[in-house]
Design a protein around this motif. Structure first.
Motif, PDB file in Angstrom:
ATOM      1  N   LEU A 100      51.424  35.808  31.080  1.00 27.67           N
ATOM      2  CA  LEU A 100      51.993  35.168  32.274  1.00 27.67           C
ATOM      3  C   LEU A 100      53.310  34.457  31.983  1.00 27.67           C
ATOM      4  O   LEU A 100      54.044  34.129  32.909  1.00 27.67           O
ATOM      5  CB  LEU A 100      50.985  34.192  32.876  1.00 27.67           C
ATOM      6  CG  LEU A 100      49.720  34.835  33.463  1.00 27.67           C
ATOM      7  CD1 LEU A 100      48.815  33.776  34.081  1.00 27.67           C
ATOM      8  CD2 LEU A 100      50.066  35.894  34.494  1.00 27.67           C
ATOM      9  N   GLU A 101      53.614  34.239  30.723  1.00 28.82           N
ATOM     10  CA  GLU A 101      54.920  33.681  30.379  1.00 28.82           C
ATOM     11  C   GLU A 101      56.029  34.725  30.551  1.00 28.82           C
ATOM     12  O   GLU A 101      57.196  34.390  30.669  1.00 28.82           O
ATOM     13  CB  GLU A 101      54.918  33.166  28.940  1.00 28.82           C
ATOM     14  CG  GLU A 101      54.082  31.914  28.743  1.00 28.82           C
ATOM     15  CD  GLU A 101      54.057  31.449  27.299  1.00 28.82           C
ATOM     16  OE1 GLU A 101      54.742  32.077  26.465  1.00 28.82           O
ATOM     17  OE2 GLU A 101      53.353  30.470  27.000  1.00 28.82           O
ATOM     18  N   ASP A 102      55.629  36.007  30.584  1.00 27.14           N
ATOM     19  CA  ASP A 102      56.613  37.088  30.637  1.00 27.14           C
ATOM     20  C   ASP A 102      56.700  37.758  32.003  1.00 27.14           C
ATOM     21  O   ASP A 102      57.446  38.721  32.172  1.00 27.14           O
ATOM     22  CB  ASP A 102      56.283  38.147  29.581  1.00 27.14           C
ATOM     23  CG  ASP A 102      56.469  37.612  28.166  1.00 27.14           C
ATOM     24  OD1 ASP A 102      57.294  36.702  27.978  1.00 27.14           O
ATOM     25  OD2 ASP A 102      55.782  38.101  27.246  1.00 27.14           O
ATOM     26  N   GLY A 103      55.913  37.282  32.966  1.00 21.32           N
ATOM     27  CA  GLY A 103      55.986  37.872  34.300  1.00 21.32           C
ATOM     28  C   GLY A 103      54.689  37.683  35.060  1.00 21.32           C
ATOM     29  O   GLY A 103      53.905  36.778  34.775  1.00 21.32           O
ATOM     30  N   ILE A 104      54.460  38.558  36.021  1.00 22.97           N
ATOM     31  CA  ILE A 104      53.221  38.560  36.798  1.00 22.97           C
ATOM     32  C   ILE A 104      52.187  39.365  36.020  1.00 22.97           C
ATOM     33  O   ILE A 104      52.503  40.376  35.404  1.00 22.97           O
ATOM     34  CB  ILE A 104      53.460  39.192  38.187  1.00 22.97           C
ATOM     35  CG1 ILE A 104      54.489  38.353  38.969  1.00 22.97           C
ATOM     36  CG2 ILE A 104      52.164  39.294  38.978  1.00 22.97           C
ATOM     37  CD1 ILE A 104      54.988  39.021  40.237  1.00 22.97           C
ATOM     38  N   GLY A 105      50.929  38.907  36.058  1.00 21.11           N
ATOM     39  CA  GLY A 105      49.876  39.586  35.303  1.00 21.11           C
ATOM     40  C   GLY A 105      48.886  40.301  36.199  1.00 21.11           C
ATOM     41  O   GLY A 105      48.549  39.804  37.282  1.00 21.11           O
ATOM     42  N   HIS A 106      48.422  41.458  35.751  1.00 18.22           N
ATOM     43  CA  HIS A 106      47.416  42.235  36.479  1.00 18.22           C
ATOM     44  C   HIS A 106      46.041  41.963  35.893  1.00 18.22           C
ATOM     45  O   HIS A 106      45.818  42.121  34.690  1.00 18.22           O
ATOM     46  CB  HIS A 106      47.750  43.726  36.387  1.00 18.22           C
ATOM     47  CG  HIS A 106      46.690  44.619  36.953  1.00 18.22           C
ATOM     48  ND1 HIS A 106      45.948  45.484  36.181  1.00 18.22           N
ATOM     49  CD2 HIS A 106      46.234  44.775  38.223  1.00 18.22           C
ATOM     50  CE1 HIS A 106      45.093  46.140  36.947  1.00 18.22           C
ATOM     51  NE2 HIS A 106      45.238  45.723  38.192  1.00 18.22           N
ATOM     52  N   TYR A 107      45.105  41.537  36.756  1.00 14.68           N
ATOM     53  CA  TYR A 107      43.751  41.224  36.295  1.00 14.68           C
ATOM     54  C   TYR A 107      43.066  42.482  35.748  1.00 14.68           C
ATOM     55  O   TYR A 107      42.970  43.502  36.432  1.00 14.68           O
ATOM     56  CB  TYR A 107      42.903  40.670  37.440  1.00 14.68           C
ATOM     57  CG  TYR A 107      43.184  39.228  37.800  1.00 14.68           C
ATOM     58  CD1 TYR A 107      42.593  38.186  37.086  1.00 14.68           C
ATOM     59  CD2 TYR A 107      44.008  38.907  38.872  1.00 14.68           C
ATOM     60  CE1 TYR A 107      42.820  36.857  37.432  1.00 14.68           C
ATOM     61  CE2 TYR A 107      44.256  37.587  39.224  1.00 14.68           C
ATOM     62  CZ  TYR A 107      43.658  36.565  38.507  1.00 14.68           C
ATOM     63  OH  TYR A 107      43.899  35.256  38.852  1.00 14.68           O
ATOM     64  N   ASP A 108      42.583  42.382  34.499  1.00 12.68           N
ATOM     65  CA  ASP A 108      41.830  43.482  33.907  1.00 12.68           C
ATOM     66  C   ASP A 108      40.623  43.812  34.779  1.00 12.68           C
ATOM     67  O   ASP A 108      39.938  42.926  35.285  1.00 12.68           O
ATOM     68  CB  ASP A 108      41.335  43.094  32.502  1.00 12.68           C
ATOM     69  CG  ASP A 108      42.453  43.113  31.473  1.00 12.68           C
ATOM     70  OD1 ASP A 108      43.371  43.933  31.627  1.00 12.68           O
ATOM     71  OD2 ASP A 108      42.400  42.304  30.529  1.00 12.68           O
ATOM     72  N   GLY A 109      40.373  45.092  34.949  1.00 14.31           N
ATOM     73  CA  GLY A 109      39.190  45.519  35.673  1.00 14.31           C
ATOM     74  C   GLY A 109      39.392  45.664  37.165  1.00 14.31           C
ATOM     75  O   GLY A 109      38.484  46.146  37.861  1.00 14.31           O
ATOM     76  N   THR A 110      40.539  45.252  37.692  1.00 16.40           N
ATOM     77  CA  THR A 110      40.790  45.432  39.118  1.00 16.40           C
ATOM     78  C   THR A 110      41.591  46.716  39.337  1.00 16.40           C
ATOM     79  O   THR A 110      42.117  47.307  38.395  1.00 16.40           O
ATOM     80  CB  THR A 110      41.542  44.230  39.736  1.00 16.40           C
ATOM     81  OG1 THR A 110      42.876  44.158  39.195  1.00 16.40           O
ATOM     82  CG2 THR A 110      40.807  42.926  39.428  1.00 16.40           C
ATOM     83  N   ALA A 111      41.677  47.140  40.583  1.00 14.55           N
ATOM     84  CA  ALA A 111      42.320  48.410  40.916  1.00 14.55           C
ATOM     85  C   ALA A 111      43.795  48.426  40.528  1.00 14.55           C
ATOM     86  O   ALA A 111      44.424  47.377  40.359  1.00 14.55           O
ATOM     87  CB  ALA A 111      42.164  48.683  42.412  1.00 14.55           C
ATOM     88  N   GLY A 112      44.342  49.631  40.421  1.00 14.07           N
ATOM     89  CA  GLY A 112      45.767  49.785  40.159  1.00 14.07           C
ATOM     90  C   GLY A 112      46.547  49.775  41.452  1.00 14.07           C
ATOM     91  O   GLY A 112      45.972  49.831  42.554  1.00 14.07           O
ATOM     92  N   PRO A 113      47.865  49.702  41.392  1.00 15.40           N
ATOM     93  CA  PRO A 113      48.698  49.714  42.594  1.00 15.40           C
ATOM     94  C   PRO A 113      48.428  50.945  43.456  1.00 15.40           C
ATOM     95  O   PRO A 113      48.429  52.071  42.967  1.00 15.40           O
ATOM     96  CB  PRO A 113      50.123  49.744  42.029  1.00 15.40           C
ATOM     97  CG  PRO A 113      50.005  49.170  40.662  1.00 15.40           C
ATOM     98  CD  PRO A 113      48.672  49.616  40.155  1.00 15.40           C
ATOM     99  N   GLY A 114      48.158  50.716  44.731  1.00 10.51           N
ATOM    100  CA  GLY A 114      47.940  51.806  45.664  1.00 10.51           C
ATOM    101  C   GLY A 114      46.549  52.397  45.656  1.00 10.51           C
ATOM    102  O   GLY A 114      46.231  53.254  46.482  1.00 10.51           O
ATOM    103  N   ALA A 115      45.688  51.950  44.758  1.00  7.65           N
ATOM    104  CA  ALA A 115      44.348  52.530  44.632  1.00  7.65           C
ATOM    105  C   ALA A 115      43.349  51.837  45.551  1.00  7.65           C
ATOM    106  O   ALA A 115      43.559  50.699  46.000  1.00  7.65           O
ATOM    107  CB  ALA A 115      43.869  52.451  43.187  1.00  7.65           C
ATOM    108  N   ILE A 116      42.232  52.536  45.830  1.00  4.46           N
ATOM    109  CA  ILE A 116      41.152  51.933  46.608  1.00  4.46           C
ATOM    110  C   ILE A 116      40.562  50.775  45.806  1.00  4.46           C
ATOM    111  O   ILE A 116      40.335  50.884  44.602  1.00  4.46           O
ATOM    112  CB  ILE A 116      40.064  52.975  46.930  1.00  4.46           C
ATOM    113  CG1 ILE A 116      40.605  54.011  47.916  1.00  4.46           C
ATOM    114  CG2 ILE A 116      38.818  52.303  47.509  1.00  4.46           C
ATOM    115  CD1 ILE A 116      39.639  55.146  48.196  1.00  4.46           C
TER     116      ILE A 116
END
Length: 229
Positions: A100-116
């Motif tokens: 998070l010091e380097d940008g926005i973080g994606h939560y592990d285990g959640t969907a990818g961009p555009g996915a259900i």
């Protein structure tokens, strides 16, 4: 008496020194981390933009699968017109402190961009570039664009919520409905609340409008700054 005055003088000097050190630390936290983080994040966005341009773009709809992205690696660019015409922040895999010091973080285990499911991300509201500093300014209908090497996923803001840090149901596959089977495509953005505190979490939910293959580009006006922004 002389010894007492000398002792009080030493104590006073130590307190002044401690106060100055505290002010310097606060200044470093609130200002200098922003300076260095913004440089790093701008450089990452530039690198991603160049890499995306050099990658052959598929013509069919697709989404970036997070399981294929190594922890800590930047794999997308988040653009939010409401937060400025030049707002562009890198999206990295994971939500650890270092990430998070380097940008926005994606939560592990959640969907990818555009996915259900629920594509859930987190960002600082203060310090380290504070990418979600003005998350509370987002309005219903505002656009959030997530750009990967394969596609543009365009989301529209639907609602806001303030929760406790322990209320992890907001990043469930169906937001706020743990155990439910997802059929829709959501994006959840989380940040600390209020500003300069971590007592709560400010959450914004957005729903996918459409995913555009990179070969097709974005429709004109998608990234236009909303009136009144």
């Amino acid at each position: 008496m002389k010894a007492a005055r000398w002792t009080l003088g030493i104590v006073g000097d130590l307190l002044v020194t401690a106060g100055l050190l505290l002010l310097l630390f606060v200044g470093w936290q609130l200002w200098w981390t922003d300076v260095t983080a913004n440089r790093t994040q701008d450089a990452t966005v530039s690198t991603l933009t160049r890499d995306f341009a050099e990658t052959p773009a598929p013509t069919g709809p697709t989404s970036e699968q997070p399981k294929a992205v190594p922890f800590g690696k930047a794999f997308a660019i988040v653009r939010i017109p409401r937060l400025g015409a030049d707002y562009a922040r890198p999206l990295l895999q994971g939500t650890s402190r270092d990430v998070l010091e380097d940008g926005i973080g994606h939560y592990d285990g959640t969907a990818g961009p555009g996915a259900i499911g629920n594509f859930a991300v987190a960002g600082h509201r203060t310090t380290y570039g504070r990418p979600f500093h003005d998350i509370d300014k987002l309005r219903t209908g505002d656009v959030v664009v997530v750009e990967t090497k394969t596609a543009y996923s365009v989301y529209a803001v639907k609602r806001h919520e303030i929760v406790a840090p322990t209320d992890v149901q907001v990043i469930a596959p169906v937001p706020d409905k743990p155990g439910a089977k997802p059929t829709e495509r959501w994006m959840t953005m989380t940040a600390c609340h209020p500003k300069y505190s971590a007592a709560q979490r400010y959450v914004v939910f957005a729903e996918l409008v459409k995913t555009y293959p990179r070969a097709d580009g974005l429709p004109a006006g998608t990234l236009a700054v909303p009136k009144g922004a």
